[in-house]
Scaffold this motif. Structure first.
Motif, short mmCIF file in Angstrom:
data_model
loop_
_atom_site.label_atom_id
_atom_site.label_comp_id
_atom_site.label_asym_id
_atom_site.label_seq_id
_atom_site.Cartn_x
_atom_site.Cartn_y
_atom_site.Cartn_z
N SER A 78 49.00 7.61 17.08
CA SER A 78 50.80 7.88 17.48
C SER A 78 51.25 9.01 17.08
CB SER A 78 51.22 6.66 16.34
OG SER A 78 51.52 7.12 14.87
N ASP A 79 50.40 9.95 16.59
CA ASP A 79 50.65 11.30 15.62
C ASP A 79 50.29 12.30 17.63
OD1 ASP A 79 47.92 11.13 15.52
OD2 ASP A 79 48.53 12.08 13.53
N GLY A 80 49.39 11.45 18.59
CA GLY A 80 48.77 12.26 19.18
C GLY A 80 47.65 13.01 19.43
N ALA A 81 46.90 12.53 18.06
CA ALA A 81 45.49 12.85 18.20
C ALA A 81 45.31 12.33 18.66
CB ALA A 81 45.34 12.75 16.82
N MET A 82 43.69 12.69 19.64
CA MET A 82 42.85 11.54 20.60
C MET A 82 41.58 11.01 19.03
SD MET A 82 41.26 14.49 22.59
CE MET A 82 40.69 16.40 22.30
N SER A 83 41.14 9.85 19.86
CA SER A 83 40.77 9.09 19.30
C SER A 83 39.18 9.27 20.29
CB SER A 83 40.85 7.76 19.37
OG SER A 83 39.73 6.69 18.67
N LEU A 84 37.87 9.16 19.72
CA LEU A 84 37.01 9.36 20.51
C LEU A 84 35.85 8.11 20.42
CD1 LEU A 84 36.08 13.54 19.82
CD2 LEU A 84 37.19 12.53 22.41
N HIS A 85 35.14 8.42 21.43
CA HIS A 85 34.02 6.87 21.19
C HIS A 85 32.73 8.50 21.61
CE1 HIS A 85 33.21 5.89 24.62
NE2 HIS A 85 33.74 6.19 25.57
N THR A 86 31.41 7.12 20.70
CA THR A 86 29.94 8.15 21.42
C THR A 86 29.42 6.57 21.20
OG1 THR A 86 29.36 8.28 18.84
CG2 THR A 86 30.41 9.71 20.27
N ARG A 87 29.86 5.66 21.91
CA ARG A 87 29.11 4.45 22.50
C ARG A 87 28.81 4.05 24.18
NH1 ARG A 87 33.61 1.60 19.88
NH2 ARG A 87 34.53 1.24 22.22
N SER A 88 28.08 5.11 23.78
CA SER A 88 26.73 5.47 24.91
C SER A 88 25.72 6.69 25.02
CB SER A 88 27.27 5.78 26.58
OG SER A 88 26.52 5.74 27.31
N LEU A 89 24.34 6.43 25.63
CA LEU A 89 23.38 6.62 25.13
C LEU A 89 23.25 7.94 25.62
CD1 LEU A 89 20.43 4.40 25.36
CD2 LEU A 89 21.74 4.64 23.52
N LYS A 90 24.13 8.76 26.49
CA LYS A 90 24.37 10.22 27.04
C LYS A 90 25.54 10.75 26.40
CE LYS A 90 28.05 8.70 30.24
NZ LYS A 90 28.28 8.35 31.73
N TYR A 91 25.80 10.09 25.09
CA TYR A 91 26.78 10.58 23.77
C TYR A 91 25.94 10.61 22.92
CZ TYR A 91 30.40 9.75 27.29
OH TYR A 91 31.50 9.09 28.75
N GLY A 92 27.01 10.85 21.83
CA GLY A 92 26.07 11.84 20.89
C GLY A 92 25.54 13.43 19.97
N LYS A 93 24.86 13.54 19.19
CA LYS A 93 24.57 14.54 18.58
C LYS A 93 23.60 15.37 19.72
CE LYS A 93 23.77 14.94 13.92
NZ LYS A 93 23.27 14.52 13.00
N LEU A 94 24.22 16.83 19.25
CA LEU A 94 23.73 17.36 20.78
C LEU A 94 23.10 18.72 19.99
CD1 LEU A 94 26.83 19.22 22.92
CD2 LEU A 94 25.17 17.87 22.81
N ARG A 95 21.39 18.59 20.05
CA ARG A 95 20.83 19.70 19.55
C ARG A 95 19.94 20.32 21.33
NH1 ARG A 95 16.24 16.31 17.67
NH2 ARG A 95 16.32 15.19 19.85
#
Length: 321
Positions: A173-190
């Motif tokens: 409601s305040d305009g902040a975006m909600s993210l998701h990483t519910r996919s194997l191509k998303y997640g932590k970067l190394r």
């Protein structure tokens, strides 16, 4: 710090850039008919950037959009940026601006804070994004319920300073975006390096995951954060059974050989050079630029020299004409 200069670019069908230059003797000849204005926008000017206070067109022929205002029956640019026209609407996209997210966008971000059942993420937007605990993959399956024990182990998944790639899921409601990483191509970067460029230079492509033949993977975040890393083979298993929590959330980088390190540095410097000349990035353009840089047989750091960078941009501009 990245500097920006106006450099002639070839226009394509998907984007539009143009500007006006006025001769001192013709300053009074401002009022144009509709046909003259149409030719102005379609042909473009000799430069691609406009500055605040520059007259763009007649307010009778076009409607003003974001980044413009009307004065003395003229549409005037209020910010420094690129001109865009959609039908009769004229807007100016500011060069220095925060990322304006849309649902479905792919973004690269950095964890700034760990809160109860959520993480705060710096995504180069006007405010930090939010990654909920319920919006990430956890050991034991994607669809399982998040338990209190998971909340106690949140720092085992992401902690302050970690980089990640995610997708914009919704907005609060305040305009902040909600993210998701519910996919194997998303997640932590190394295994790579982060490059920051203006979001306006990242175009929307069919896929923002790019693999170059030199063994380098690119993630073009629409928020202007670009991740350049060692190529990782895609897993044959894309279901929950193929989820390896230790590998996905590991903080340990893999061993990177010297040739791959040089390739990563070369690609990173190419992106910096193109961004400094205000060249929008695409997968084909980056591939052409890398092949040219390899043919020059110069070191990766030589690309940051002014003369070499100018030659690179000139080559890109010539091929796009």
């Amino acid at each position: 710090m990245i500097s920006f200069t106006s450099y002639p670019l070839q226009l394509d069908d998907e984007s539009f850039y143009g500007s006006r230059q006025h001769h001192p003797d013709a300053a009074e000849d401002i009022d144009m008919d509709l046909d003259d204005e149409q030719e102005l926008f379609e042909a473009g000017g000799s430069k691609n950037l406009t500055y605040p206070g520059e007259p763009l067109t007649s307010s009778h022929a076009y409607m003003r959009g974001h980044g413009t205002y009307v004065n003395d029956e003229e549409v005037i640019a209020s910010v420094a940026g690129t001109i865009e026209r959609v039908n009769k609407l004229v807007t100016v996209r500011a060069i220095r601006t925060r990322y304006n997210p849309e649902v479905g966008d792919l973004v690269v971000g950095r964890i700034t804070e760990v809160q109860p059942r959520r993480w705060k993420v710096d995504a180069n937007s006007r405010q930090d994004a939010v990654l909920m605990l319920s919006s990430v993959n956890l050991p034991g399956g994607v669809q399982r319920r998040k338990l209190e024990s998971d909340e106690l182990q949140m720092r085992n998944f992401f902690e302050e300073g970690d980089l990640l790639v995610a997708e914009v899921q919704a907005f609060f409601s305040d305009g902040a975006m909600s993210l998701h990483t519910r996919s194997l191509k998303y997640g932590k970067l190394r295994n790579g390096q982060l490059v920051t460029i203006p979001p306006i230079l990242v175009r929307r492509l069919k896929s923002h995951f790019i693999t170059l033949p030199c063994g380098v993977d690119l993630i073009l975040g629409l928020n202007g954060y670009i991740w350049v890393s060692k190529h990782v083979k895609e897993s044959d298993q894309e279901g929950e059974e193929g989820f390896d929590a230790e590998a996905v959330y590991s903080n340990q980088n893999d061993r990177i050989d010297e040739l791959t390190r040089v390739a990563i540095s070369r690609v990173t410097n190419i992106i910096r050079v193109l961004a400094s000349h205000f060249v929008p990035l695409t997968d084909t353009l980056l591939l052409e630029a890398y092949e040219w840089a390899v043919d020059q047989e110069d070191g990766a750091k030589d690309l940051l020299q002014d003369d070499v960078g100018d030659l690179l941009v000139a080559m890109i501009t010539t091929r796009r004409q």
